[in-house]
Write a protein that holds these residues in place. Structure first.
Motif, short mmCIF file in Angstrom:
data_model
loop_
_atom_site.label_atom_id
_atom_site.label_comp_id
_atom_site.label_asym_id
_atom_site.label_seq_id
_atom_site.Cartn_x
_atom_site.Cartn_y
_atom_site.Cartn_z
N ALA A 277 0.83 -1.21 0.00
CA ALA A 277 0.00 0.00 0.00
C ALA A 277 0.86 1.26 0.00
N ALA A 281 0.68 3.84 -2.99
CA ALA A 281 0.23 5.21 -2.71
C ALA A 281 1.28 6.24 -3.11
N ASN B 123 -6.87 -0.73 -1.11
CA ASN B 123 -6.10 -0.82 0.14
C ASN B 123 -5.14 0.36 0.28
N ALA B 124 -4.54 0.78 -0.82
CA ALA B 124 -3.63 1.94 -0.76
C ALA B 124 -4.41 3.18 -0.32
N TYR B 127 -5.44 2.51 3.63
CA TYR B 127 -4.37 2.46 4.64
C TYR B 127 -3.33 3.56 4.50
N GLN B 128 -3.09 4.01 3.26
CA GLN B 128 -1.98 4.94 3.05
C GLN B 128 -2.40 6.22 2.32
#
Lengths: 362, 362
Positions: A277, A281, B123-124, B127-128
């Motif tokens: 992640a 990101a 998910n990125a 969570y981030q």
């Protein structure tokens, strides 16, 4: 709930605790470990999840299970971590298995080798496809137990001073690339070079080498390769989904209470997810900055990819002939991969294809 | 280590423990929760990770933090779980936010809405990318705290009795599909139907409905849709990556010791990763069996996808005009998605493209 109420009961509570306490103390011993990473702190997306995980383990155990972290070279060199854990010098390390490919090519299979699979397929193999069990049965010979703990996602193919379009363009090309990937491109006429990360920029600048691969946009940006080798190739066909493992001395692992093993396993898995992640990101903005700084994105040509695929399969065939463990685990991995892509092209890949097409018109 | 040695010291050890014990008891209280799932046990890849997670939490706390799990309908209905947690009737639930879209469309954004992103990007974002923080700030109004806990991966587009190639083919089509996705296809002339999973097969067989979407190969196989509606469409453009959340009453969450919160968070994240791994590992073989049983794989046509994309964006525009929270969170999600796909097409998507092409010749 009962316990809390009881504890509040003054003298009676203390007496009660005196009876109950030994069981608690036995199941929550003070444990103090040292972990050597194969990564420098500057690769913060790789090293960071180790730091995060150990803080979470300490928090989950009220500070009783402490793991002190060291960057590559602080107490053990980047490639000596497994030996140090095997010998019991340190309790654990954070390393990708392919860092030990020179010692044992089977260990590369647990991290990544050329032309395998993507991150989700790799995790499916490890956690639900029997892969991690195969790995742990095998690594017993090194007196270690391993737990998956991170993945960068598909890496880039590296920075090139000149464009490479054909196999002819690869002949004699001095390319900083290591391990099995180096062996694959060597079959195409490339001359693989082993150069520490910190020396790579100046080697590229002076023309000592023609190209260098590192990780992906977020990490590559820090080393400023774009200034001296602007052609930025993709995909890194040798690292579709490299897994970073934690390697723990078998006796140390077995001595942990079940509760600490459980806390460790879930902290590692949570940070496996989180490392991906972090990269997912941060890579988009880093890629934008690199392109603004002059990076020229280039896809490897089908001619080069086809030849590299053939070369990789030859290497796997050769290794399989001489190494029964490599053959067994490679074939398990390959069979799983083939089934995964059968399904992938239906839902996942077609979803991404659709989104890439539609985005261009929104 | 000292503590363990000390404890072995007989009477002196017991006296020492009496001093140390209250601190341990305070930080490791007995906690007993009830969790209602929105899923039946028959959807074992969705319900299973809840069961696994709660066992892991019990193990990590030496049995002190216990969560008893109930399938949909056992103590609370599938769509009443959030209300039950908000009201404090139960401590937590396992539900995808889009199950509550009728109550509040903002809650669909935390799970999935049509034409958004894939699992890693989701998910990125969570969570981030600041996504989970946005979600938790918003859901405070329901007196809950949420933690991501699973993802099925891109779902299939459903089972159709006849092929649908053009927009004309969709007119009047009775399709079992819910929520925002139902609103999107309604704009194309489809008549969305709300039918419980268990009644869907007979409705398809009797021609009461023309099509039904469920999950993907592994779950769909159990309901045997292939026998009565063999055209199996992809991708499920309304569910690229649906996240299942755990919803916990705010006071219950805040009352947990930090160590239990940490253990819970990592158990949820580890099983988020694992749910996707379960689907990724089981879907390929299920797809093979379905095709052998007569499933006809069909991709939705660009004509249908383009019209659905336009319809979805109109719905997002309308919701954004009337709902500032929806606008704020949707725009955050969309901006993140657009950046993700910019990067995706370089390394990840081209790696998959390469592997799909090379596999066909291996």
């Amino acid at each position: 709930m009962k316990r809390r109420t009881f504890m509040a009961g003054g003298a009676a509570g203390v007496a009660g605790a005196a009876v109950a306490a030994p069981a608690i103390a036995q199941t929550m011993p003070e444990v103090s470990w040292r972990c050597a990473s194969s990564f420098p702190k500057s690769l913060d997306a790789l090293y960071g999840p180790l730091d995060t995980m150990t803080k979470q383990i300490a928090e989950a155990t009220d500070g009783r299970f402490k793991i002190q972290c060291f960057a590559a070279g602080e107490i053990v060199g980047a490639f000596q971590t497994l030996d140090a854990v095997s010998a019991g010098t340190i309790e654990m390390c954070q390393s990708p298995g392919y860092y030990f490919v020179g010692k044992d090519p089977v260990l590369a299979l647990m991290a990544d080798v050329p032309f395998i699979m993507n991150v989700r397929q790799r995790n499916a193999w490890l956690y639900q496809g029997g892969g991690q069990q195969l790995v742990n049965d095998y690594v017993k010979k090194y007196n270690v137990h391993t737990v998956p703990g991170g993945n960068t996602g598909t890496q880039m193919g590296g920075w090139f001073r000149k464009e490479v379009r054909t196999l002819e363009d690869l002949k004699g090309l001095k390319f900083r690339i290591a391990g099995l990937a180096g062996q694959v491109v060597a079959k195409l006429g490339v001359v693989p070079q082993q150069i520490p990360g910190g020396d790579t920029y100046s080697s590229l600048e002076r023309g000592v080498i023609d190209a260098a691969e590192w990780v992906g946009p977020y990490d590559d940006e820090k080393l400023a390769f774009v200034r001296v080798a602007p052609y930025y190739y993709y995909p890194g066909f040798w690292e579709g989904a490299p897994t970073v493992h934690y390697w723990i001395g078998t006796e140390k692992w077995n001595a942990l209470p079940k509760s600490y093993q459980q806390i460790f396993n879930n902290a590692a898995a949570a940070n496996n997810l989180d490392m991906t992640a972090i990269y997912d990101a941060r890579n988009p903005a880093a890629l934008r900055r690199l392109v603004a700084a002059g990076a020229q994105l280039r896809a490897f040509s089908p001619e080069i990819l086809d030849a590299a695929y053939k070369a990789a399969n030859e290497i796997y065939d050769d290794l399989s002939k001489s190494n029964a463990d490599f053959k067994r685990i490679y074939e398990h991995l390959r069979a799983f991969r083939n089934e995964e892509y059968l399904w992938w092209q239906v839902a996942e890949y077609s979803f991404d294809t659709m989104m890439l097409r539609l985005r261009q018109r929104s």
